[in-house]
Design a protein around this motif. Structure first.
Motif, PDB file in Angstrom:
ATOM      1  N   LEU A  19       0.882  -1.180   0.154  1.00  0.00           N
ATOM      2  CA  LEU A  19      -0.017   0.048  -0.158  1.00  0.00           C
ATOM      3  C   LEU A  19       0.934   1.339   0.182  1.00  0.00           C
ATOM      4  CD1 LEU A  19      -2.884   1.032   0.143  1.00  0.00           C
ATOM      5  CD2 LEU A  19      -2.816   1.204   2.619  1.00  0.00           C
ATOM      6  N   TYR A  20       1.823   1.310   0.807  1.00  0.00           N
ATOM      7  CA  TYR A  20       2.779   2.398   0.827  1.00  0.00           C
ATOM      8  C   TYR A  20       4.145   2.267   0.231  1.00  0.00           C
ATOM      9  CZ  TYR A  20      -0.513   3.986   4.295  1.00  0.00           C
ATOM     10  OH  TYR A  20      -1.589   4.269   5.095  1.00  0.00           O
ATOM     11  N   GLN A  23      -5.608   5.003   2.229  1.00  0.00           N
ATOM     12  CA  GLN A  23      -4.503   5.229   2.487  1.00  0.00           C
ATOM     13  C   GLN A  23      -3.884   6.477   2.889  1.00  0.00           C
ATOM     14  OE1 GLN A  23      -2.495   4.653  -1.561  1.00  0.00           O
ATOM     15  NE2 GLN A  23      -0.310   5.152  -0.882  1.00  0.00           N
TER      16      GLN A  23
END
Length: 428
Positions: free
Chosen positions: A256-257, A314
């Motif tokens: 995700l990051y 996010q």
């Protein structure tokens, strides 16, 4: 039938109670490190063995299945024998499991190793609960369980970022060898320092004379409807810890990051810091409110909200997830009052068995959820890239990880039918 334990006398000095609890807490700390350690080398393990998410989930879930399967037996054993010798044996089992895991490439042997580790780890939390119920007064049980959770979650944290650093420095196989040596050391210290009591602190000799048989213990627990409600509640509330923190969370945060293993594990490990911090603090709140149920409801609702954010939103930077995961862990800490509750709702003589049944339900739910998420990921990724790492997308994880908030929400509904178990009278 008398137990072959160190029950010759119960007039131990005060320090012995803390020494015995300290041995149990140290083991609980350690077994948490071993439990979560595969989460920090998920990619390395999948690449080395060439396995899919479903196969990885099956490997990790073996721990939970074996852990769960022996909980009742472990509880009965602790009620009959105490904690000293069972903890020594458990340390040797985990030592053996870590040695096998570190030297094997065959999936059968790796699963066998996880099975042994799971059996040995089954004594971790139960030994803390049993020690608290035998060596400390009734009004202090909640606090001692809270302190035990604090120690255990520190182990969970150490199984995250520090373990990831160790793996990056020496490799995952060598790291497991180091864990094997630590297990042996804990067994030796426990044999030297720990002792057992025949009757709980503050209970009279008259109360001691009535021994509850194994069948009576099981009958008492299974005839209590609250046993089932608390068991299902625990199974659902352990899903976030096992499925997200222990198995899939680090991999998801890496994707995700777009960060490395060390960074992702540091963020997710904040969950354990939050759970640990909540232990003694929430115990004081429970004493002020004179309620376990209120805290469990508040914690469940809060953790549901936090996981919805963690999974589906996010944030601008990975560093924003640190306070988020800490808060999530703090909220999840309220679930451990289920163990104090199940002790209070049943005779103290069966506290080990009651805790064993509760923990068994928790771990069965954990193992199933880890495998289920891996199964969903493989189903969603069918036809995508064959690489075991890149074939899963963030969208796939959004669907699979829905298991976590759904489990929490159902647990909140169950709390409406669960009985308040906070002691209503002060001990004299």
């Amino acid at each position: 039938m008398s137990a072959e334990a160190d029950y010759s006398q119960d007039n131990y000095p005060q320090w012995r109670s803390w020494a015995t609890w300290g041995c149990a807490a140290a083991f609980f700390f350690y077994q948490f490190v071993v439990r979560v350690s595969p989460s920090v080398f998920t990619n390395e393990l999948m690449q080395d063995l060439g396995i899919s998410a479903c196969e990885y989930g099956a490997l990790i879930s073996v721990y939970y299945m074996s852990y769960s399967s022996v909980q009742l037996f472990v509880g009965l054993t602790l009620d009959r024998l105490g904690v000293r010798y069972p903890l020594v044996l458990a340390s040797l089992l985990i030592c053996t499991g870590c040695l096998v895991f570190s030297t094997s490439s065959d999936m059968f042997m790796l699963k066998f190793a996880r099975f042994i580790i799971g059996v040995g780890s089954a004594l971790g939390f139960l030994s803390c609960v049993k020690t608290a119920s035998m060596w400390f007064t009734s009004e202090r049980i909640g606090l001692m369980i809270g302190l035990s959770v604090l120690i255990g979650m520190a182990g969970g944290t150490s199984g995250g970022y520090p373990m990831a650093y160790l793996v990056s420095y020496v490799g995952w196989r060598e790291s497991m060898l180091i864990l094997a040596v630590i297990a042996a050391a804990i067994g030796v210290v426990t044999f030297i320092m720990a002792r057992d009591r025949k009757q709980p602190v503050g209970h009279s000799q008259v109360e001691e004379d009535h021994d509850i048989t194994i069948l009576e213990s099981i009958k008492i627990l299974l005839s209590n409807p609250q046993t089932y409600l608390y068991g299902v509640f625990g199974a659902l509330m352990f899903v976030p810890m096992s499925a997200f923190v222990d198995a899939w969370g680090i991999k998801y945060i890496m994707m995700l990051y777009d960060v490395e293993n060390l960074q992702a594990s540091g963020a997710v490990s904040m969950t354990y810091i939050g759970v640990g911090a909540s232990g003694p603090l929430l115990a004081m709140v429970a004493d002020h409110w004179r309620s376990y149920k209120k805290l469990m409801m508040l914690g469940s609702l809060a953790s549901f909200a936090f996981y919805m954010v963690a999974i589906y939103i996010q944030l601008p930077s990975l560093y924003y997830t640190y306070p988020l995961f800490f808060a999530t862990g703090f909220a999840l800490g309220a679930q451990f009052f289920a163990f104090a509750s199940i002790i209070e709702l049943n005779p103290r003589q069966v506290s080990g068995t009651a805790s064993g049944l509760q923990n068994m339900a928790c771990m069965y739910g954990s193992g199933f959820s880890v495998y289920l998420i891996g199964l969903i990921l493989d189903y969603l990724s069918d036809g995508k890239l064959d690489d075991v790492i890149s074939r899963y997308t963030v969208g796939d994880f959004h669907i699979a990880l829905a298991t976590v908030p759904i489990s929490i929400l159902v647990a909140c509904g169950l709390l409406l039918f669960i009985k308040e178990a906070y002691p209503q009278e002060e001990s004299t």
